[in-house]
Structures are given as C-alpha cells and as structure tokens.
Design an enzyme around this catalytic site. Structure first.
Site: not given
Ligand code: ACO
Length: 427
Positions: A305, A362
């Site tokens: 991320h 996710d």
C-alpha cells in the site's frame, strides 16, 4: 512565528513556514516557493505532497491506524452502521438517534432512479464491465438534476450528496441485473440501505426475497471499511475534477473511472483472480518467487500500500468477517486457506518484510464478496458504491473551503526547446 524550513538553492537562502496538523507529520508550506525562488518542486505520484487541508480522515501508515473524524475504523466497523458513518463523514460528528433516523429517511427518499435514466442501460453491451456502466450512468445523472447544480449553495450540495449516496445502490444493482439479463428491481425503502441493495441485486420479482441478517451486517461493514481513505487516487481525482467547479455527478463519475484501475479499486478483483490462479497452498512458493522477480510483472495483489507500511487495519476486520459470513451461509471456500497461508508465508519472507508489504483491504474482501454471491466484476462496483460517501464528503469540504483554487500541477519539461516550423515538402 512558528517553525520555518530553510532552503538554500539557486544562490539564495529561503524560509518557508512549517504547518502543523492536529496529528501527523508537519507540512512545509511551499505555496510561495515559485514566486520567491523561481523553482518548482518535483513529486510525481504526490508521494511527499499534501494537496489540501482535510478534517475527515487520518491515516498513520506506519502504525496501521485509520480514523474517520477521529474514530478508529475498528470501532466503527464493530459498532456503527454505514449510514451512521456516512453522516459522520458528511457532518463531522456522530448523529443523535433522531438525527440518524432523519438522515436514513432522507436517503431513502432518493433511492429511485429517473425512469429515463433506466433506459441508458440498454445502450450498453450485455457483456460490458459493470464499472464501464457505472462511469456512464453516474456521469449521466448530471443531465437530470438541474434543480441542485449551484455548487456555491450549501443546500444544493447537500441534496446532490444525498442523491448520490442514495442512488448508488440502485445504479450498482441495475448494472448487475443488466449483465445477467434479469429485470431491474425498484428499491424497497422499508429495508435498510444495505438490505435494500442486497434485495435489488439478488432478488427477483417472481418470489419474495429473504434477507440474511448476517450477510446484511457483513455487507454493511464492508461498506464502512471502504467509506473513505483520505487523499487516495480516486478521491484526489474527484477533488481535481471538482476544483474547476464541475457538476458533482460528473466529478463522481471521474472518481469511478480512476477507482477502476487494478492498482486501486480493481485490486480486490485482481486479488481473488490471483488466489484462484494459485489454487492450492503448495503452489504458493512459486508465486512468491514470481512476485519477487524484478523481470516478472506479477505482483501479489492485495499486498502492499502507498500509505500503510504495516497491517492495513481494514484487512484485520475483513479477515474476521470472512469467518462470520462462512458460518452464517454455511459455506466454505478453500481459497481462504490459501489466502491465510499466502499471508503467513509472505509475512515471513525477507522481501516482503523489508519492503513493509502487508495485506491490504482487498486481500480478503474478494473471498467474502464471492461467498455472498457477487461475481468478481462487481467487486469494484461495491467499492465505488461505498466510497461515494467519502468522495462527496471530500468534495463538499473542498468547495466549502474559502481558500479553494482550481487544481493545476506544474511539470518538469523535458521536450524540445523552441524551433522553427518546417513545411512538409522540406522535411
Ligand atoms: N508484490 C510484490 N512486490 C511489491 C508489491 C506486491 N504487491 N507491492 C510493492 N512491491 C514492491 C515494488 O516492486 C517495489 O520494489 P522496489 O523498491 O524493489 O522497486 C516496492 O515494493 C515499492 O512498491 P511501489 O510500487 O513503488 O509502491 P507504491 O506505493 O507506488 O505502490 C501499490 C503501492 C500500487 C498498492 C503496490 O503495493 C501494488 O501494486 N500492490 C498490488 C495492488 C494492490 O493490492 N492494490 C490495492 C491498493 S489498496 C486500494 O487501493 C484500496
């Protein structure tokens, strides 16, 4: 005078104010830099640039902290509802019971789509990706609501925001229904926001729809987890589009377009596809090696991320929700075991440890959504549905800011310098 940052460059010494937020890193205010020094800063991908002031969401990526208006995401996911979080993001405070009831009622009054808008769907190919349909239909909303397009009027902004939040489930469910050739269902405002969406998606006119409370709760929680995430790519897109004074529906359509990409909202679809490709835990080492190979474009989807250099707190909630949904629906999915094992192996591998690559929101969401019955193509649509509240809250915050300006980044030009045009017969 507060702290100053010093810059020695181009033969001069300059000072720039250092701004302090309520929490988080200080920020060097370089707004006057070009005027004073004749230089720009270079920051592709905005890795070091704060593009705005915001009081909505705070992320501490090193510690794995996510706060909405100060409230930790774990507490909101555990105790709140998507409608309550929406109210919080839009208004700054948690609502009283009365305020919440009124807000839910207001949203429920805007759930229907204009009948003419429903005709738009028929223009798409049946096999269109539902995100393509979302971009088109949400953008088309701007052609319908002329009564609320004065963005300088707070009441107009409020009505547009409510319309967007209320209509997204109806638009998303219709995109799904169109793809599978089933009739569109009208909203049933006796249901919750999330219950209504599930009914419009999975219900059929031929029989009563049975809403599973555990699935409704899990879906609502997934919406909470996706509600806002400060200045990510799609939110920045909405702000940039909105900074010119564009129609709010068109701005949200721009956000949807940005969210679609596999490095952003499309990652949950990509993560589940990757888990399917890996299949069984014995294949994991092969894929780990591929992810580490610089000559191989393969990446562990749902890992890493831009901001989190620790476990994404949303992934923690997501992982526990998988089990809840499996238990409620009495299903199991061997891919969950593969995912857990993959996480364990990656988190013990020096490559992922050194680069601080952890599972993001996710990584597990696809497994839950698939168990609920959504095809992978709908995953990003659900993300868009939930993120709409963050987009409109951020858009409202931007428009209400008296210092707001049109967004206009600079560049480092590397093309040819001025030269003379040569007619085609002389080239
Ligand atoms: N698998 C393998 N290696 C990775 C991964 C991954 N998932 N993510 C990052 N890396 C490596 C990069 O190759 C790079 O290595 P290098 O320094 O040797 O060149 C290093 O880690 C840093 O990665 P960047 O791509 O420079 O980091 P950035 O902050 O730009 O990217 C991103 C973040 C796009 C999320 C990236 O981690 C990625 O592609 N992840 C997979 C896609 C994904 O899950 N996206 C969802 C994001 S969350 C969301 O949008 C809701």
């Amino acid at each position: 005078m507060g702290d100053q940052a010093k810059l020695s460059a181009a033969g001069g010494d300059y000072e720039f104010p250092v701004l302090k937020g309520s929490v988080g890193p200080d920020v060097v205010d370089i707004r006057k830099m070009y005027g004073q020094t004749g230089m720009f800063t270079f920051d592709p991908g905005f890795t070091s640039t704060a593009s705005c002031e915001s009081a909505l969401t705070y992320i501490d990526g090193d510690e794995g902290v996510l706060l909405h208006r100060g409230y930790p995401i774990g507490q909101l996911a555990e105790n709140s509802s998507f409608m309550e979080v929406s109210y919080l993001l839009l208004n700054g405070e948690l609502p009283s019971q009365d305020e919440l009831t009124k807000f839910e009622f207001t949203i429920s009054r805007h759930t229907m789509l204009h009948e003419q808008l429903l005709q738009f769907y028929r223009g798409f190919r049946r096999d269109a990706h539902p995100m393509a349909v979302m971009c088109g239909v949400v953008g088309a909303l701007s052609a319908f609501y002329h009564d609320s397009t004065d963005i300088s009027d707070p009441q107009h902004r409020k009505i547009s925001s409510h319309r967007l939040i209320a209509k997204m489930p109806t638009i998303a469910a219709a995109a799904y229904k169109y793809a599978i050739g089933q009739p569109f269902l009208y909203p049933d405002n006796s249901l919750s926001y999330t219950g209504n969406f599930l009914r419009m998606t999975f219900g059929v006119p031929a029989e009563p729809f049975e809403l599973h409370p555990a699935v409704e709760k899990a879906m609502d929680r997934i919406f909470i987890l996706h509600a806002d995430h400060e200045q990510n790519a799609s939110t920045s897109t909405v702000r940039l589009a909105g900074s010119s004074g564009a129609n709010p529906f068109a701005c949200i359509a721009a956000g949807i377009a940005c969210l679609w990409g596999p490095a952003h909202g499309g990652a949950n679809e990509a993560a589940l596809n990757m888990l399917k490709e890996i299949g069984t835990p014995d294949k994991i080492p092969h894929y780990i090696e591929r992810a580490k190979d610089k000559n191989d474009p393969f990446r562990l989807m749902g890992f890493g991320h831009r901001v989190y250099k620790n476990y994404d707190p949303r992934a923690t909630v997501m992982q526990s929700t998988v089990r809840e949904v499996f238990d409620a629906l009495k299903v199991d999915d061997p891919l969950f075991e593969t995912a857990l094992r993959l996480e364990e192996i990656a988190l013990n591998d020096p490559y992922f440890v050194e680069k601080k690559l952890f599972p993001n929101v996710d990584f597990y969401s696809g497994i839950i959504l698939s168990a609920i019955g959504f095809p992978t193509t709908m995953f990003t649509v659900l993300f868009a549905l939930a993120r709409t509240v963050g987009w409109v809250a951020q858009w409202n915050e931007m428009i209400s800011d008296p210092g707001q300006k049109i967004g206009r980044p600079r560049q480092l030009y590397t093309g040819p310098t001025q030269r003379e045009y040569i007619p085609v017969d002389k080239r």
